[in-house]
Motif scaffolding. Structure first.
Motif, PDB file in Angstrom:
ATOM      1  N   SER A  38       0.828  -1.182  -0.124  1.00 49.65           N
ATOM      2  CA  SER A  38      -0.106  -0.062   0.112  1.00 49.65           C
ATOM      3  C   SER A  38       0.775   1.360   0.024  1.00 49.65           C
ATOM      4  O   SER A  38       1.249   1.828   1.070  1.00 49.65           O
ATOM      5  N   GLY A 125      -9.581   4.960  11.580  1.00 50.26           N
ATOM      6  CA  GLY A 125      -9.729   4.671  10.167  1.00 50.26           C
ATOM      7  C   GLY A 125      -9.102   2.952  10.358  1.00 50.26           C
ATOM      8  O   GLY A 125      -7.739   2.915  10.436  1.00 50.26           O
ATOM      9  N   ALA A 126     -10.196   2.050  10.217  1.00 43.47           N
ATOM     10  CA  ALA A 126      -9.366   0.496  10.727  1.00 43.47           C
ATOM     11  C   ALA A 126      -9.365  -0.104   9.277  1.00 43.47           C
ATOM     12  O   ALA A 126     -10.255   0.102   8.307  1.00 43.47           O
ATOM     13  N   GLN A 127      -8.316  -0.942   9.008  1.00 46.45           N
ATOM     14  CA  GLN A 127      -8.459  -1.996   8.114  1.00 46.45           C
ATOM     15  C   GLN A 127      -9.755  -2.775   8.203  1.00 46.45           C
ATOM     16  O   GLN A 127     -10.067  -3.268   9.353  1.00 46.45           O
ATOM     17  N   GLN A 128     -10.276  -2.828   7.277  1.00 46.54           N
ATOM     18  CA  GLN A 128     -11.816  -3.613   7.184  1.00 46.54           C
ATOM     19  C   GLN A 128     -11.531  -5.217   8.048  1.00 46.54           C
ATOM     20  O   GLN A 128     -12.710  -5.748   8.759  1.00 46.54           O
ATOM     21  N   GLU A 131     -11.962  -5.500  11.836  1.00 44.67           N
ATOM     22  CA  GLU A 131     -13.196  -5.001  12.496  1.00 44.67           C
ATOM     23  C   GLU A 131     -13.295  -5.587  13.724  1.00 44.67           C
ATOM     24  O   GLU A 131     -13.845  -5.114  14.779  1.00 44.67           O
ATOM     25  N   ARG A 141     -18.702  -0.119  13.981  1.00 47.58           N
ATOM     26  CA  ARG A 141     -18.404   0.422  12.634  1.00 47.58           C
ATOM     27  C   ARG A 141     -19.164   1.755  12.417  1.00 47.58           C
ATOM     28  O   ARG A 141     -20.217   2.005  12.939  1.00 47.58           O
ATOM     29  N   PRO A 145     -17.626   0.546   3.840  1.00 53.35           N
ATOM     30  CA  PRO A 145     -16.010   0.096   3.494  1.00 53.35           C
ATOM     31  C   PRO A 145     -15.578   1.321   2.372  1.00 53.35           C
ATOM     32  O   PRO A 145     -16.602   1.804   1.583  1.00 53.35           O
ATOM     33  N   ASP A 148      -8.466   2.725   0.906  1.00 51.71           N
ATOM     34  CA  ASP A 148      -7.585   3.643   1.354  1.00 51.71           C
ATOM     35  C   ASP A 148      -6.178   3.009   0.766  1.00 51.71           C
ATOM     36  O   ASP A 148      -5.622   2.141   1.342  1.00 51.71           O
ATOM     37  N   HIS A 153     -10.965   0.026   4.170  1.00 54.95           N
ATOM     38  CA  HIS A 153     -11.064   0.521   5.543  1.00 54.95           C
ATOM     39  C   HIS A 153     -12.469   0.782   5.762  1.00 54.95           C
ATOM     40  O   HIS A 153     -13.444   0.822   5.103  1.00 54.95           O
ATOM     41  N   ASP A 155     -14.357   3.160   9.044  1.00 57.99           N
ATOM     42  CA  ASP A 155     -14.233   4.068  10.173  1.00 57.99           C
ATOM     43  C   ASP A 155     -15.109   3.457  11.265  1.00 57.99           C
ATOM     44  O   ASP A 155     -16.102   3.008  11.015  1.00 57.99           O
TER      45      ASP A 155
END
Length: 160
Positions: A38, A125-128, A131, A141, A145, A148, A153, A155
């Motif tokens: 990334s 902001g989390a990587q999905q 979760e 959540r 999604p 990013d 991702h 929020d």
């Protein structure tokens, strides 16, 4: 067998040594840019105002890090006393995975934010795919999604 995670130190940006700054940025680059493929712009101007959490192994190498961020004074909420706080850039070296270091970094981040800005929600902001991990701390959540820099991702918000 994995050992317990190394201790976590709190370090203001201006108190980071040049070696610590280098090693922290190198860890973030190895994890986010190389391992996760990334190519994101890590240098975003927010590190100088953050409190940094770093974990060092016995050799003194940074093997985990995160940054804690206060309310975004320039954001849409401005100086709102209820504006959320955040943490991010949480990275754990592969050698320390499954030791509990990631969980310890989140817990310490939440402690720092509660001490400095009591009662404020925490938004990340989390990587999905993480979760459920963040959900175990009480995050829920907050968005659909989104992409990013090639990583899905979401929020998430922890209400306080």
């Amino acid at each position: 067998m994995k050992t317990a995670p190394p201790p976590i130190r709190r370090v203001a940006f201006d108190a980071l040594t040049l070696r610590d700054l280098h090693d922290m940025l190198a860890l973030r680059s190895r994890v986010f840019v190389v391992e996760q493929a990334s190519p994101y712009p890590d240098i975003d101007g927010r590190d100088p105002g953050a409190l940094h959490l770093i974990a060092l192994d016995e050799a003194g190498t940074i093997v985990g890090c995160a940054r804690c961020l206060g309310p975004d004074e320039d954001g849409p909420d401005g100086a709102n006393p209820d504006a959320p706080v955040s943490f991010g850039r949480l990275a754990v070296d592969p050698s320390q995975r499954s030791t509990g270091l990631g969980r310890a970094l989140v817990a310490e981040s939440l402690t720092v934010l509660a001490e400095r800005w009591p009662g404020r929600d925490v938004v990340i902001g989390a990587q999905q795919h993480l979760e459920r991990f963040y959900g175990s701390f009480g995050f829920v959540r907050d968005t659909d999604p989104y992409d990013d820099f090639g990583i899905p991702h979401i929020d998430m918000r922890l209400r306080r």
